[in-house]
Scaffold this active site. Structure first.
Site, mmCIF file in Angstrom:
data_model
loop_
_atom_site.group_PDB
_atom_site.id
_atom_site.type_symbol
_atom_site.label_atom_id
_atom_site.label_comp_id
_atom_site.label_asym_id
_atom_site.label_seq_id
_atom_site.Cartn_x
_atom_site.Cartn_y
_atom_site.Cartn_z
ATOM 1 N N SER A 119 47.412 -25.046 5.746
ATOM 2 C CA SER A 119 46.366 -23.958 5.697
ATOM 3 C C SER A 119 45.413 -23.233 4.780
ATOM 4 O O SER A 119 45.833 -22.598 3.784
ATOM 5 C CB SER A 119 47.288 -22.825 6.647
ATOM 6 N N MET A 172 39.797 -16.218 11.879
ATOM 7 C CA MET A 172 40.120 -14.926 12.343
ATOM 8 C C MET A 172 38.427 -13.546 12.504
ATOM 9 O O MET A 172 37.923 -13.924 11.191
ATOM 10 C CB MET A 172 40.701 -14.653 11.970
HETATM 11 C C1 DX5 Z 1 48.238 -16.964 11.068
HETATM 12 C C2 DX5 Z 1 47.387 -18.530 10.490
HETATM 13 C C3 DX5 Z 1 48.535 -19.556 9.678
HETATM 14 C C4 DX5 Z 1 49.057 -19.449 8.373
HETATM 15 C C5 DX5 Z 1 49.635 -19.575 8.616
HETATM 16 O O1 DX5 Z 1 47.492 -16.363 11.934
HETATM 17 O O2 DX5 Z 1 47.126 -18.993 11.806
HETATM 18 O O3 DX5 Z 1 47.621 -21.114 9.743
HETATM 19 O O4 DX5 Z 1 47.757 -19.566 7.819
HETATM 20 O O5 DX5 Z 1 50.700 -19.496 6.407
HETATM 21 P P1 DX5 Z 1 52.083 -19.457 6.318
HETATM 22 O O6 DX5 Z 1 52.518 -20.983 6.107
HETATM 23 O O7 DX5 Z 1 52.038 -18.382 4.969
HETATM 24 O O8 DX5 Z 1 52.550 -18.934 7.379
#
Ligand code: DX5
Ligand code: ZN
Length: 216
Positions: free
Chosen positions: A8, A37
């Site tokens: 991500s 977002m």
């Molecule tokens: C959160 C996102 C995830 C986030 C994951 O709302 O949808 O994709 O970036 O990040 P980690 O792996 O750090 O929890």
């Protein structure tokens, strides 16, 4: 069951995004995960179409776009144009989910639905046959670096049952708090795709972390 990884880029270094994408291109990652977002559906604002368009010019892996926005129907065409290969909408914001999924599939890309941690898997019963993928949130959406919600393992098992009965080709993806320990257990209960942000980009050797996540 496949073992796929989607880093991500929410946790990437945006001052050197080009070289982080190059790292992913050279790694064993299968997709690149984009967290869009809007500050309404989730309490954070990240990035949108211009960033995806630019990354698409240098990316050699499919773009997995996670829409944490209200009214995603309005933006399907521009996200497809920006290079999305998979478009994920949240169940919690789609009043006409069947129509939304058809609109995405009519553009020739993969359609996916995401469930927040509190949303039961059973809500997908009458739409699962239409889906290419289901994304289960293992954190409350909006931020990287959060702690994994243990109840997710049970939801994966319920989803796997629903998929085996109705649409065996549908992939299961999990997002939030993924590391070697949670990743191993998730693959064991039937997950196909792991999304990992902070665990990859905060590690000393992100490329090696991606390789190791695939074989845990
Ligand atoms: C959160 C996102 C995830 C986030 C994951 O709302 O949808 O994709 O970036 O990040 P980690 O792996 O750090 O929890
Ligand atoms: Zn995400």
């Amino acid at each position: 069951m496949s073992r796929l990884i989607a880093p991500s880029i929410l946790s990437a270094d945006f001052n050197r995004l080009g070289s982080d994408i190059e790292m992913i291109n050279q790694s064993e990652a299968d997709y690149i995960h984009f967290d869009v977002m809007d500050g309404v559906f989730v309490p954070n604002i990240s990035f949108g179409i211009p960033v995806i368009q630019h990354v698409n010019k240098i990316a050699t892996k499919p773009l997995d776009v996670h829409l944490m926005i209200i009214e995603p129907d309005k933006f399907i065409e521009p996200f497809v144009q920006s290079g999305a290969s998979i478009l994920t909408v949240h169940y919690e914001v789609c009043m006409h989910l069947h129509r939304t999924i058809q609109q995405i599939k009519d553009k020739g890309i993969k359609a996916s639905v995401c469930l927040n941690p509190h949303t039961p898997v059973a809500v997908l019963e009458d739409i699962i046959a239409e889906l290419d993928m289901v994304l289960l949130m293992s954190v409350n959406p909006g931020f990287g670096g959060q702690v994994f919600i243990e109840n997710t393992y049970k939801k994966v098992q319920q989803l796997k049952e629903l998929i085996n009965k109705n649409n065996p080709n549908c992939l299961i993806e999990v997002d939030g708090g993924v590391n070697y320990e949670t990743g191993k257990k998730l693959y064991e209960v039937g997950v196909d795709v792991l999304i990992a942000g902070s665990f990859v980009f905060n590690s000393d050797n992100p490329k090696e972390t991606i390789r190791k996540l695939k074989v845990v």
